[in-house]
Write a protein that holds these residues in place. Sequence first.
Motif, PDB file in Angstrom:
ATOM      1  N   THR A 137       0.868  -1.185   0.000  1.00 63.72           N
ATOM      2  CA  THR A 137       0.000   0.000   0.000  1.00 63.72           C
ATOM      3  C   THR A 137       0.906   1.237   0.000  1.00 63.72           C
ATOM      4  N   LEU A 138       1.090   1.816  -1.158  1.00 64.47           N
ATOM      5  CA  LEU A 138       2.122   2.840  -1.330  1.00 64.47           C
ATOM      6  C   LEU A 138       1.650   4.253  -1.002  1.00 64.47           C
ATOM      7  N   THR A 139       0.356   4.542  -1.218  1.00 65.69           N
ATOM      8  CA  THR A 139      -0.127   5.916  -0.990  1.00 65.69           C
ATOM      9  C   THR A 139      -1.485   5.872  -0.289  1.00 65.69           C
ATOM     10  N   TRP A 140      -1.952   7.047   0.151  1.00 61.83           N
ATOM     11  CA  TRP A 140      -3.274   7.120   0.796  1.00 61.83           C
ATOM     12  C   TRP A 140      -4.386   6.660  -0.165  1.00 61.83           C
ATOM     13  N   ALA A 141      -4.201   6.892  -1.452  1.00 60.20           N
ATOM     14  CA  ALA A 141      -5.237   6.474  -2.417  1.00 60.20           C
ATOM     15  C   ALA A 141      -5.410   4.952  -2.407  1.00 60.20           C
ATOM     16  N   ASP A 142      -4.397   4.225  -1.965  1.00 65.73           N
ATOM     17  CA  ASP A 142      -4.544   2.764  -1.874  1.00 65.73           C
ATOM     18  C   ASP A 142      -5.627   2.386  -0.871  1.00 65.73           C
ATOM     19  N   MET A 143      -5.834   3.233   0.156  1.00 68.14           N
ATOM     20  CA  MET A 143      -6.878   2.914   1.159  1.00 68.14           C
ATOM     21  C   MET A 143      -8.265   2.972   0.505  1.00 68.14           C
ATOM     22  N   GLY A 144      -8.501   4.045  -0.266  1.00 63.41           N
ATOM     23  CA  GLY A 144      -9.788   4.148  -0.964  1.00 63.41           C
ATOM     24  C   GLY A 144      -9.949   3.029  -1.974  1.00 63.41           C
ATOM     25  N   THR A 145      -8.857   2.711  -2.658  1.00 61.86           N
ATOM     26  CA  THR A 145      -8.942   1.701  -3.728  1.00 61.86           C
ATOM     27  C   THR A 145      -9.169   0.308  -3.139  1.00 61.86           C
ATOM     28  N   ILE A 146      -8.570   0.036  -1.992  1.00 63.33           N
ATOM     29  CA  ILE A 146      -8.828  -1.265  -1.342  1.00 63.33           C
ATOM     30  C   ILE A 146     -10.314  -1.343  -0.984  1.00 63.33           C
ATOM     31  N   GLY A 147     -10.856  -0.256  -0.408  1.00 60.24           N
ATOM     32  CA  GLY A 147     -12.286  -0.267  -0.070  1.00 60.24           C
ATOM     33  C   GLY A 147     -13.132  -0.504  -1.310  1.00 60.24           C
TER      34      GLY A 147
END
Length: 337
Positions: A137-147
Amino acid sequence: MYTQAMDTMGKEPGDGKKPVRSAEEMQLEQRFDARIDEGGFIEAKDWMPEHYRKTLVRQISQHAHSEIVGMLPEGNWITRAPTLKRKAILLAKVQDEAGHGLYLYSAAETLGTSRDQMVDALHSGRAKYSSIFNYPTLTWADMGTIGWLVDGAAIMNQVPICRCSYAPYARAMIRICREESFHQRQGFEALLTMMQHGTEAQKAMVQDAVNRWWWPSIMMFGPPDDQSPNSAQSMRWGIKRFSNDDLRAKFIDAAVEQAKVLGVSLPDPELKWNEERQHHDHGAIDWSEFWRVVGGDGPCNRERLGARVKAWEDGAWVRDAALAHAAKRAEPAPLAA
Ligand code: FAQ
């Protein structure tokens, strides 16, 4: 040690030939088959074929391990969430995942396998967990994308399991799916906020995350139907209600529409609606990458398993203290003077 590709089901004893069954066992099996055929449920104390039991322990324990290992890629971002609101949401989500793992371990325990045995299979590399959690998980956008994508794929796969023939698993899945639905929506909403109100750099960050997570997300559904050794029997038993490819197709169709709302592109130039199939056609999935990751050689396999083993070892004193406390409470109370 790091492979996820070993057998945890045990082998039939003897010379490999099918064991001879008694008349009573055959009658029990007929009753079991009839219950399955009429869409009924099997409870923990009901008779069940040994292979049904093992298949369930395999699937439910792997599912539990996925929830527990799945906390790691997101846990990595709790301290770096951009606002207090996002931190609170992420904390709650990761905590939900721990809860899902516990419901699932409990469901698997009803089949006669202890949680210690399951955890040992994970830590020694004999048990699998979802391939998806071996990506960084490289960036904060990965959190949204995982969701959006990972929880989205998880729900697509898990809603049918609410009707799984094994009742304790089905009951656990009802609550899990309700929570997963929030998880998916918070991810989509986090991405939408960045796409609608973010800077150009933030929008690029979302697109980059989607590019990295798309293919691993569609691999989550498992190998193609013609290379899925467990599907036929699991569908016959009502453990799986849809095939891997059917669920993958439904997920891709939904994601294409959601990507349009977000304003992101999906990294597959061959994605195209097929009127005849009533599904999107898509480009070739790199199954060699999938099997490499499942076999223990993904970008984060070692790190993920290492983190779980360390957490287990670091928690030894808590288990010892809890056992000592329970033993003390079990001692007869001293007589009053
Ligand atoms: N990763 O014959 P099939 C989540 C294995 S939860 C690794 O098709 P089956 C929540 C498979 O085990 C995500 N291995 O197998 C969350 C089998 O090996 P085995 C987990 C995989 O069981 C979100 C072999 O390949 N969900 O994400 C994978 O009929 C965000 C042949 O495959 C579940 O576990 C894979 N992706 O179908 C948490 C749902 N796919 O065991 C945190 C329940 C396949 O014979 C953040 N499970 N394999 O040695 C299922 O529905 C099924 O088990 C499938 C696989 C569909 C995963």
